[in-house]
Design a protein around this motif. Sequence first.
Motif, PDB file in Angstrom:
ATOM      1  N   ASP A  23       0.812  -1.212   0.000  1.00 25.99           N
ATOM      2  CA  ASP A  23       0.000   0.000   0.000  1.00 25.99           C
ATOM      3  C   ASP A  23       0.851   1.270   0.000  1.00 25.99           C
ATOM      4  N   ARG A 184      -6.188   1.723  -7.921  1.00 24.20           N
ATOM      5  CA  ARG A 184      -5.448   0.801  -7.058  1.00 24.20           C
ATOM      6  C   ARG A 184      -6.404  -0.123  -6.319  1.00 24.20           C
ATOM      7  N   LYS A 188      -6.122  -4.088  -6.322  1.00 21.35           N
ATOM      8  CA  LYS A 188      -6.106  -4.802  -5.056  1.00 21.35           C
ATOM      9  C   LYS A 188      -7.210  -5.865  -5.058  1.00 21.35           C
ATOM     10  N   SER A 377     -11.205   0.478  -1.152  1.00 18.82           N
ATOM     11  CA  SER A 377      -9.899   0.944  -0.666  1.00 18.82           C
ATOM     12  C   SER A 377      -9.921   1.313   0.814  1.00 18.82           C
TER      13      SER A 377
END
Lengths: 649, 155, 571
Positions: A23, A184, A188, A377
């Motif tokens: 991260d 992202r 992920k 997220s």
Amino acid sequence: MKENRANDIREFLVREVLLHGSDTLPAATAKRLAEIRRDKPGVPVIYVASGSAALIAGSRRSAAAAELYLNEMGIRGLVVSTGCHGPAAFEPLVSVHLPGKNKLIFRNITEEKIEPMLNGVFHNDMPAEDLVAQAGSSGFEAWHDIPFIEELPFFRLQKRVVLGNCGWYDPGSISEYIARGGYRAFLKTIRNYTHEEVCDIVEKSGLRGRSGGGFVTGLKWKYALNSSSDNRYLICNAKESDPGSYADRSVLEGDPHRLIEGICIASYAIGASNAVIYLKTGSPHPLARLRQALETARDYGIIGHNILSSGFNLDIVIMEEAGAFVCGEETALIGSLEGKRGMPELKPPYPTTSGLFGKPTVINNVETLMNVPLIMSHGPEWFRSIGTAGSKGTKLFSLGGRGRYTGLIEVEMGTTFKTIVDGIADGIRDGKAFKALQIGGPSGTFITEENLDLQVDYELLREKGIAMGSGGLIIIDETTCMVDFVRYYMEFIHKESCGKCIPCREGTGRMLEILENIIRKPNPEDSNATLERFKGVMQLETIASVMKDTSLCGLGQTAPNPFISAMTGFREEFEEHIFDRRCRSNVCRGLRTFSIDVDKCTGCTVCAAKCPVNAIYGTRLQPFFIVEDKCIGCGICFDVCKFSAVTVK
Amino acid sequence: MSKIDEILSRYREGSHESLIPILQDVQEAEGYLSENAIVHIGSFLRMSTTKIFGLATFYDRFRFFPGGRVHIRICNGTSCFINGSAPVIAAVRETLGIEPGQTTRDGRFSYELTTCMGGCNEGPVLFCGDNYKTRVHPEDVPDMLAKLKSLSDLQ
Amino acid sequence: MQFTIEVNNRSIKAEKGETILSALNRNGIMIPTLCRMAEFTPTGACRMCVVEVEGRDRLITACSAPVEEWMKIKTHSPRVIRARKTIVELLLSNHPDDCLYCDRNLDCELQRLSDEMQVRERRIRGSKIKPRRDQSSPAIVRELSKCILCGRCIRVCEEVVTATSIDFIGRGRYTHVGPAMDRDFNFSSCIHCGQCVLVCPTGALHEKHYLSEVQEQLSKNDVIRVIQYSPLVPYALANEMGVKYTRDFDRILNATLRKTGFDKVFLSGAGTDILITELADAIIGSETTAGRKPLIVSACPAWVKYCEQFTPELLPLLSTLKPPQQISGSIIKSVVPVSDDRPRVYTVSVTPCTAMKFEARRDSMTRKGISDIDTVLTVRELARLIILYGIDMTNIDPEPADEPMELRSSAALLAEVAGGIAESVLRTIAVRAGGKEADRVAVKKLRSTGIFRETSVTAGGVTCSVAVVDGLKGLEKLKQMLDAGTHFDLVEVMACPGGCVNGGGMIPAGSKEAVRQRTRFIWQTDEQEAVRGPEQSSTVAGLYGNVFDQCPELADKKLFHTHFSKRDVLL
Ligand SMILES: Cc1cc2nc3c(=O)[nH]c(=O)nc-3n(C[C@H](O)[C@H](O)[C@H](O)COP(=O)(O)O)c2cc1C
Ligand code: SF4
Ligand code: SF4
Ligand code: SF4
Ligand code: SF4
Ligand code: SF4
Ligand code: SF4
Ligand code: SF4
Ligand code: SF4
Ligand code: FES
Ligand code: FES
Ligand code: FES
């Protein structure tokens, strides 16, 4: 050269940022991202809003004027277009970021105001009336005596989560989106979670469909995931049927990549390798934005075959709808995608078991999907912490009508409508009195003054018989006639009824006629008219309840809502129209009689020249008069007479 | 290759689901859907022209005769209504003497009603050519149309 | 699996997977329906069939909703009745008050419903959409103002007939049903089969009437008035008139028609017998030709128009023989003697078919601009004519038909069911070629229920393989097989599923089972009758042995042939 740089950046963003394992990013990467974001610009940057509202107000010309200004003055600087900040009354909204200083936000900077505004900024002689606020954070020099944007009531009372990016970056730039943390969550998701886990997370977050019904999103996904099939579809419903709402299209214009990311995650969650964005027809700007965003996302390998070597495939296409309100309804939408007339079909089977081409299909609203990357997220707990016990997160509204400040807003669930009207909109414009708040468009209801304390919350509203709708929120003041407004909605719905089922097809027509009859010009010959009107209204209630009870789809089932709700809250206005033949708002053409006051009229001829039906006669410099039989009550004479000689009764 | 063939070449033969996009493209290229175009599309998609026509008449955006040289879109969204679009629409209707979707006899004007175009605060909004006109008043309509008329004569 | 549900506070048995409506109907509770058609998936368009289910906010449609075990249903609560009644009233508020002048007066589902709902007052008023009345088609009239947009016709035309000639046009209250480009019917791809007429619940679609024309001719002194009727007509007419059918009814009809004012009464079945004979001859005659193509029967005018429009590649295979009514028509116009004071022959043909109204007008069916058949009536129209002329069919003595077409074989009757012509031709071939009856088992293969059927019969060294397309949906299969090179000698195509027993001019059968019943009746009659094929019929013998030879126009039998060409319509 330029191309090389673009390839370079893409390479960097994909390899070093998206595919980066943990991260936290290495410092060098973070630094380069800050540059892409222009966190600390070395040259002045002029941000010009480029959402539809801004474009309509002329922002494209403002941007051109700004470029010209920089060129002519020989200033090295940048002009960047951004998405939508929200306050429509400020368009074209232009911000200026000078190196080392906080960003300054200006309102209504049309092309001719660019030069004085920029002169002011560069010579520290700010045009106060156009300056709205400053925005910035530590590390920048603040301006004196200029409020921060977060302090303005319009923004202070909002909670901008979904809109977090909107207005702060160039929606045409995928690199800025990635630099702001974008995509992202998607990466992920596909690397760390199974389909079921994603559904679980979203279910746990408490996210409910933002199109109005409030169906639990994670659950809907599970239904589709658990229907056995070789293929599944995800459809993003950007139909935005409500004639008074622009929220969905505003966000997708202002932050198209987040929508795409949401679609990517949702598609993965249900195991779909095809997704469709069903966009409302006649939305040129949102369409162009989306096309461009999809193209770049494809170029970056974020959508397509074997996405960033994950083994997941996804193709997203845009389908521009062809102009039918009812195609917002799920089965009609699917029908139109299959090349059929958009007539709703019986449910069950539900789309989650048999939808597009007979395959399990999930249909989600734009706003619903925009929430998904945030949940992935920040985690479901974070999302649950926002909102009320039963309704989590925030809600977007396209605030319109007669408020002083209108536009795109986002509030936390649980915010009262009073806060929205008195706080965010800052009351009514032109000093008029508040009458009602309309929520949910032509299938929605009216919130009266005494109900303004209600909170934005699915359950609390449902208890009062109010549906959240998909985002339209219209402030109405005393200049709007309720009967006429209800008629407007009924006319709209009548035009949009697909015609398949009898109660809706015939019922909307009859309701419209009865309403029209109430506001029609009285016929002096007809002594029964009052009785007829009254009988009509008696039928209205029967027709309305049978339509609600028996119509095939949501359109017909909810079409009587504005009428029923107006009858509850504003019965006396209806009665005035029916019995006294009076419209207190002076709107209903047929009930208005115009005449010219001989004492005030100067005989200037203006009204006679403007009357569309030549109903005004007279001799120059003598008092004019209106022939009542010819007058259609349009009120133009009333508006144009400079001597207030035209009176209305 | 005719314009229509060129459009069709971008789609798969017999794919019924391409019908609406094809109709949109054809209308974009030709301004309207001619009988000839419908027959052509029908044989390409192996679909009955009856069905194609039935479908096209369901959706507002399709037209079956050419639009005017000047095409006006007037917002009939809720905000614009609240801010007075009804008299503006009435003024356009009365001045041009046509209903939405129709074309004036001289082929000059046509207009349509749309729902929210995103400029609510500036309503009533009207779009024509490449320009938005905001806060339109009904009494301005005749002059505005006269100006557009002389502009269209110049073209 | 069975379970019980609660209906109106009583328990009834329901089957898993069935609809609420079917469970209720089986238990003796009737629910009004409008858009539903047996054997079709429900669309839920009309909302007439709503019932109240405890725990549901809204009323739900019984025709589509499956029964579930927990259900407690109210079928006639005040809320339900009010909803149904309001729906009917809403329909009526946009409907012409034309019952007394309407084709479907006393036989209209909407009328019946409004009576059942006890609509006795016009409570909902308003403007009516008055779209046009389209009389352009020779066979079908569209009265759009009476259409309630149930969509049944559209579904039949697309899903059963496969012509897809009509669809909804427009949206909302301005929706109407019409052909491509909203043209008039005569320019459309409609094949006049009348299947849509059979399912229309109102007077919005009906056959074009020619009764006043017939009345006018009946009142003239200077014409010879001739009528012929198809083999099925007596049976169908008895049903329509509510009389029990017996074999005598055929001859009662002859007397009735004479009382109505016709000078001559002929049997179209004689024409059918000729057609069968000629087809059999053609097949036997071509037995020796190598690489034979199948001969496709062109007796069904709806199929012929379909072929001209949709499958012109099959046109060369179509038999050029005219259909029965036109064969007998050409005989009538050739042999019925005229005189100076009655110089003209006027022929009427009564059929179960709407498409024949169109057929009689084809150029190739006329001589010097005068058609062989002047007027075609459906069974329904004939019933009206008889009622109009006040003839009591229960009180009348039977009479024979007129020579030279006074008898028909049972094979001609068989031709009224799909597969019947093929079967009859096979039987005749067998007799001609082998002198024996055809192999019954092989022939009966044509009586199965599939939409595409085939068999092969060998008799006296002649092998004949045939295929039957029962309803145009079966055409796809035929095309596939022909493309694959399968050999057939004879192919019969009938546009109406089940054949003419389900023709557009008949009383609506309502279900496949009802059509099947009519079919079984014909099979039975075929078993019972003495004259089972044209070769046994004295009429046929008389025609071939005598009449044709003596009439120069008929001698070469050219009059029995016609031609076809590709037809240009919007498909
Ligand atoms: C007449 C009608 C119009 C609708 N219009 C829209 C619309 O414009 N946008 C939308 O997202 N959902 C609309 N819906 C709801 C959708 O059918 C569907 O329920 C929704 O897209 C589901 O999304 P959600 O679960 O994310 O809320 C409409 C429903 C009806 C009955
Ligand atoms: S309720 Fe209205 S829109 Fe929905 S199916 Fe019925 S007619 Fe069509
Ligand atoms: S209200 Fe309108 S129509 Fe009437 S006189 Fe004034 S301008 Fe003319
Ligand atoms: S505009 Fe006013 S002052 Fe002028 S002529 Fe009309 S009424 Fe009289
Ligand atoms: S269709 Fe039925 S209800 Fe309508 S006029 Fe004819 S008989 Fe009466
Ligand atoms: S039923 Fe009544 S309205 Fe009709 S004809 Fe008889 S009396 Fe007249
Ligand atoms: S007559 Fe037959 S082909 Fe013509 S519209 Fe009716 S069903 Fe279709
Ligand atoms: S024409 Fe008849 S069958 Fe067809 S939609 Fe209308 S009422 Fe129904
Ligand atoms: S099957 Fe019989 S009734 Fe039907 S169209 Fe053909 S000939 Fe006419
Ligand atoms: S478009 Fe500029 S803030 Fe909305
Ligand atoms: S309502 Fe007209 S632009 Fe929004
Ligand atoms: S019969 Fe059930 S909806 Fe029409």
